[in-house]
Write a protein that holds these residues in place. Structure first.
Motif, short mmCIF file in Angstrom:
data_model
loop_
_atom_site.label_atom_id
_atom_site.label_comp_id
_atom_site.label_asym_id
_atom_site.label_seq_id
_atom_site.Cartn_x
_atom_site.Cartn_y
_atom_site.Cartn_z
N GLU B 203 0.82 -1.20 0.00
CA GLU B 203 0.00 0.00 0.00
C GLU B 203 0.86 1.26 0.00
O GLU B 203 0.41 2.31 -0.45
CB GLU B 203 -0.94 0.01 1.22
CG GLU B 203 -2.16 -0.88 1.10
CD GLU B 203 -1.85 -2.35 1.35
OE1 GLU B 203 -0.71 -2.65 1.77
OE2 GLU B 203 -2.72 -3.20 1.12
N ILE B 204 2.08 1.15 0.52
CA ILE B 204 2.96 2.32 0.49
C ILE B 204 3.30 2.67 -0.94
O ILE B 204 3.29 3.84 -1.33
CB ILE B 204 4.22 2.07 1.35
CG1 ILE B 204 3.82 2.06 2.82
CG2 ILE B 204 5.29 3.11 1.07
CD1 ILE B 204 4.95 2.07 3.79
N GLU B 206 1.46 2.06 -3.51
CA GLU B 206 0.25 2.61 -4.15
C GLU B 206 -0.02 4.03 -3.69
O GLU B 206 -0.40 4.88 -4.49
CB GLU B 206 -0.94 1.70 -3.84
CG GLU B 206 -0.85 0.38 -4.54
CD GLU B 206 -1.92 -0.60 -4.09
OE1 GLU B 206 -1.94 -1.71 -4.62
OE2 GLU B 206 -2.73 -0.25 -3.22
N THR B 207 0.16 4.27 -2.39
CA THR B 207 -0.05 5.62 -1.88
C THR B 207 0.87 6.59 -2.61
O THR B 207 0.46 7.70 -2.96
CB THR B 207 0.22 5.66 -0.37
OG1 THR B 207 -0.62 4.70 0.26
CG2 THR B 207 -0.08 7.01 0.22
N ALA B 208 2.10 6.16 -2.86
CA ALA B 208 3.05 7.03 -3.56
C ALA B 208 2.57 7.31 -4.98
O ALA B 208 2.65 8.45 -5.44
CB ALA B 208 4.43 6.39 -3.58
N TYR B 209 2.06 6.30 -5.67
CA TYR B 209 1.56 6.52 -7.03
C TYR B 209 0.36 7.46 -6.99
O TYR B 209 0.21 8.33 -7.84
CB TYR B 209 1.17 5.20 -7.70
CG TYR B 209 2.30 4.21 -7.82
CD1 TYR B 209 3.60 4.64 -8.04
CD2 TYR B 209 2.07 2.85 -7.72
CE1 TYR B 209 4.64 3.76 -8.14
CE2 TYR B 209 3.12 1.94 -7.82
CZ TYR B 209 4.40 2.40 -8.02
OH TYR B 209 5.43 1.51 -8.11
N ILE B 210 -0.52 7.25 -5.99
CA ILE B 210 -1.69 8.12 -5.85
C ILE B 210 -1.24 9.56 -5.62
O ILE B 210 -1.78 10.50 -6.18
CB ILE B 210 -2.60 7.63 -4.70
CG1 ILE B 210 -3.28 6.33 -5.11
CG2 ILE B 210 -3.64 8.68 -4.34
CD1 ILE B 210 -4.03 5.64 -4.00
N ASP B 211 -0.18 9.71 -4.79
CA ASP B 211 0.34 11.06 -4.53
C ASP B 211 0.97 11.66 -5.77
O ASP B 211 1.25 12.86 -5.80
CB ASP B 211 1.39 11.01 -3.41
CG ASP B 211 0.74 10.96 -2.04
OD1 ASP B 211 -0.50 11.00 -1.99
OD2 ASP B 211 1.48 10.87 -1.04
N GLY B 212 1.24 10.83 -6.79
CA GLY B 212 1.76 11.36 -8.04
C GLY B 212 3.23 11.04 -8.30
O GLY B 212 3.80 11.54 -9.26
N TYR B 213 3.84 10.21 -7.45
CA TYR B 213 5.24 9.87 -7.68
C TYR B 213 5.38 9.01 -8.94
O TYR B 213 4.56 8.12 -9.18
CB TYR B 213 5.79 9.06 -6.50
CG TYR B 213 6.11 9.88 -5.28
CD1 TYR B 213 7.40 10.35 -5.06
CD2 TYR B 213 5.13 10.18 -4.34
CE1 TYR B 213 7.70 11.09 -3.94
CE2 TYR B 213 5.42 10.93 -3.22
CZ TYR B 213 6.71 11.38 -3.02
OH TYR B 213 7.00 12.12 -1.91
N SER B 214 6.43 9.26 -9.72
CA SER B 214 6.76 8.35 -10.80
C SER B 214 7.52 7.18 -10.18
O SER B 214 8.00 7.28 -9.05
CB SER B 214 7.63 9.06 -11.83
OG SER B 214 8.84 9.44 -11.22
N ARG B 217 11.20 7.96 -9.02
CA ARG B 217 11.22 8.89 -7.89
C ARG B 217 10.74 8.20 -6.61
O ARG B 217 11.29 8.40 -5.54
CB ARG B 217 10.33 10.09 -8.22
CG ARG B 217 10.48 11.19 -7.22
CD ARG B 217 9.96 12.50 -7.75
NE ARG B 217 10.00 13.50 -6.70
CZ ARG B 217 9.42 14.68 -6.79
NH1 ARG B 217 8.76 14.99 -7.89
NH2 ARG B 217 9.50 15.53 -5.80
N ILE B 222 11.13 7.20 -1.59
CA ILE B 222 10.28 6.57 -0.58
C ILE B 222 10.78 5.18 -0.23
O ILE B 222 10.90 4.82 0.93
CB ILE B 222 8.82 6.45 -1.09
CG1 ILE B 222 8.33 7.78 -1.61
CG2 ILE B 222 7.92 5.87 0.00
CD1 ILE B 222 7.69 8.67 -0.63
#
Lengths: 360, 309
Positions: B203-204, B206-214, B217, B222
């Motif tokens: 989930e970490i 996924e949370t990063a992708y949701i936040d917009g991380y490529s 990055r 992260i």
């Protein structure tokens, strides 16, 4: 506005989501209600774009976004587990979506502090998430979802892992926090009471299907079918299968029950009757109740309320009574079913009586 | 030999039986009482320190003797028995730090060990991420097969490597040894890193992708901080294997990339064996490992369990 059109998700031969069509309006609060494994999380992941549907399409404001990766969408999501970036401070956690978006420093700082203030995280901004309590960790995740100003906010049972007090507190705050943003707000829960407290609209899910979607109170009062009524009832809905024969509901091994006047117009046939635990009682007026003799199986007492489990002709019922009632197991009890709130479903499980006469 | 083993087993059986008897005798006592008694025996006995001390002395003795020898002159080593150097000298270390045939051994070793560690970890990182996050055809078999590479002794591969590298003109280069050691270190690093990565909830990501991380990055900003200890442990294990491995390193090098361990086995000169210099070289060989282990000491147990604790 988010729209799902005939969305299905099949994972290695197993259908997780089956032909779901939903239209969620901008600025609306939508509750996904269903037991575990009903497909709430899968549906949210499809809405977010974390997973792609096997068939069907997802539209955001009339644009097809089915294949668009999640990071290109305007989505925020909070999980049931407290998911934060463990290596970053609370401040950096909340700031993270803004940093990625390249927001200038002053705006970023203002937004983070505003969100932290609203969620009462200001004293903990410099700490690491794992040094906080569960409630504070989840509030950090909520703050991160909030600062993003996403058009779609998905909360997947965000309060399930919190203790009772915190849950009450946050539940009251949540709709208010996100109300101003004008976002589509989706909240998944297993608890019918939570759906009722949040209000808005509710979609009931059962085994990957949306059984009904409408205003929460409307869905609760007038469930379209038996599955919806069962999903939207805690403790479980009491049911009994009967055969209507003129003015009596007949059942095996008993001489049956009188048909209430309200239901006199029903055609003869097999029906399932349903009623909530609080519509079953020790006392009742003969005018709007029928009485039956049921056997006590278990009594659960929770301080000020008693849940009496009853057995009536092989049907397991739960009666919710105020006050503490100590009853002996196997004792036979005369109980009253309030017929004003009786739900009637035909053999296919569809509701046949639209009006539950809440006002009566 | 077999008879000896048998009698040892019999003796062990005897001990077990005695224990059972003792347990039967103590059956009257509750378990808690028994635990109390054992605790008392553990701390109140006057000689509780004796056995551990003997054990530690036994372990430290060879290392002490090596250090001891490295500060002695050859005459002292060969003529008398002394517990500490009678005429302490730094000549042995002086030889190593001034004679290029000695110190170049260290430089060569360090070059190929560092090359190997960098290659192994950077190749293992994406592989481990794939194994920990995605399901694909045959992933479990492939993952297990990786580890079976470590089951063959390095000697088995000496001949094919020598032949192969001769054909490509890689013999006596640092990269030759570094690549050969990758055969053993990449699987190990993949296993260790996979264990550490699987400890980070999906989930970490996924949370990063949701936040917009490529992806890059997210991985650097992260994910890497969360598995930093795993990277450290994996690097340590690669370093240690490559540092102590002698056979492949010696086979694939002649002069230009000769490792220190090989130099140490070729020190018989006209004047006989130079014991003191050899001991000093041994001490200097232990130091890098000791330094590296210091940095990962808190995670080493998790590393031995391949990150799966």
């Amino acid at each position: 506005m988010l729209e799902l059109r005939d969305v299905s998700k099949i994972v290695s031969g197993e259908t997780h989501i089956s032909n779901v069509s939903l239209r969620l309006e901008a600025g609306s609060l939508n509750v996904l209600l269903g037991p575990t494994l009903a497909g709430k999380t899968t549906l949210m992941r499809l809405m977010a774009g974390l997973d792609q549907p096997t068939s069907g399409t997802v539209h955001m404001d009339d644009a097809d976004v089915t294949g668009v990766p999640v990071r290109k969408r305007s989505v925020a999501m909070v999980y049931q587990q407290f998911i934060n970036y463990p290596a970053m401070s609370v401040y950096e956690n909340i700031a993270s979506p803004l940093r990625v978006a390249g927001v200038d420093k002053a705006t970023l700082d203002r937004k983070v502090r505003q969100a932290a203030d609203l969620l009462r995280l200001t004293p903990y901004l410099e700490r690491l998430p794992l040094e906080l309590s569960g409630g504070q960790q989840q509030r950090t995740a909520l703050a991160r979802a909030m600062v993003k100003d996403a058009r779609l906010v998905l909360l997947d049972e965000p309060l399930a892992n919190l203790d009772y007090k915190l849950r009450e507190e946050l539940r009251a705050e949540l709709p208010r926090i996100f109300a101003e943003s004008g976002a589509i707000f989706v909240y998944a829960t297993t608890e019918p009471s939570e759906a009722l407290l949040l209000g808005g609209k509710t979609a009931t899910l059962s085994e990957g299907r949306v059984t009904q979607f409408g205003t929460t109170i409307e869905v609760f009062r007038n469930p379209a079918d038996l599955l919806t009524a069962q999903t939207f009832s805690d403790p479980p809905l009491n049911t009994i299968e009967v055969r209507k024969d003129k003015n009596r509901f007949m059942l095996d091994g008993s001489d049956g029950l009188p048909v209430p006047v309200r239901l006199a117009g029903l055609a003869d046939g097999v029906y399932t009757l349903g009623f909530q635990p609080h519509h079953l009682s020790f006392k009742g007026r003969e005018a709007d109740a029928v009485s039956v003799d049921a056997r006590v199986t278990v009594t659960e007492i929770t301080g000020s309320e008693s849940f009496v489990h009853l057995d009536y002709a092989g049907n397991q019922w739960v009666m919710l009574e105020e006050g503490v009632h100590r009853l002996n197991v196997d004792e036979t009890l005369r109980v009253f079913i309030d017929t004003r709130h009786l739900l009637v479903f035909d053999e296919a499980g569809r509701s046949v009586v639209a009006d539950r006469a809440e006002a009566a | 030999m077999a008879a000896g083993k048998n009698s040892a087993t019999a003796a062990a059986d005897g001990i077990t039986m005695q224990r059972t008897d003792a347990a039967a005798a103590a059956a009257g006592k509750t378990e808690a009482e028994l635990g109390q008694t054992m605790l008392r025996r553990g701390t109140q006995s006057r000689f509780w320190w004796l056995v551990p001390t003997i054990y530690i002395l036994f372990l430290m003795l060879p290392i002490y003797w090596l250090i001891n020898m490295s500060f002695k002159t050859n005459t002292e080593i060969l003529s008398t028995f002394s517990l500490w150097p009678q005429n302490p000298t730094l000549r042995n270390y002086g030889v190593i730090f001034t004679d290029p045939s000695w110190y170049s051994g260290y430089i060569n070793s360090i070059i190929y060990v560092v090359m190997n560690t960098v290659i192994s970890v950077s190749v293992a990182l994406p592989a481990a991420y794939a194994f920990s996050r995605y399901r694909f055809l045959g992933d479990k078999h492939l993952f297990f097969w990786l580890l079976t590479n470590r089951m063959a002794p390095p000697a088995v591969f000496a001949l094919p490597f020598f032949q192969l590298y001769s054909a490509f003109g890689l013999i006596d280069t640092h990269i030759a040894v570094a690549l050969a050691h990758c055969l053993f270190n990449v699987p190990l690093a993949v296993w260790i890193l996979e264990g550490f990565m699987s400890g980070v909830p999906k989930e970490i990501d996924e949370t990063a992708y949701i936040d917009g991380y490529s992806f890059p990055r997210f991985f650097v900003k992260i994910f890497m901080p969360l598995i930093a200890s795993g990277v450290g442990v994996a690097a340590f294990f690669c370093f240690m294997f490559s540092w102590v491995e002698l056979l492949l390193a010696r086979t694939l090098t002649t002069t230009a990339a000769k490792p220190i361990a090989a130099t140490m086995t070729r020190t018989v000169s006209a004047s006989g064996l130079d014991w003191g210099v050899l001991a000093a070289a041994g001490v200097l060989t232990i130091i890098p490992g000791a330094l590296v282990i210091w940095f990962v000491r808190n995670y080493i147990a998790k590393g031995f369990a391949l990150g799966r604790v």
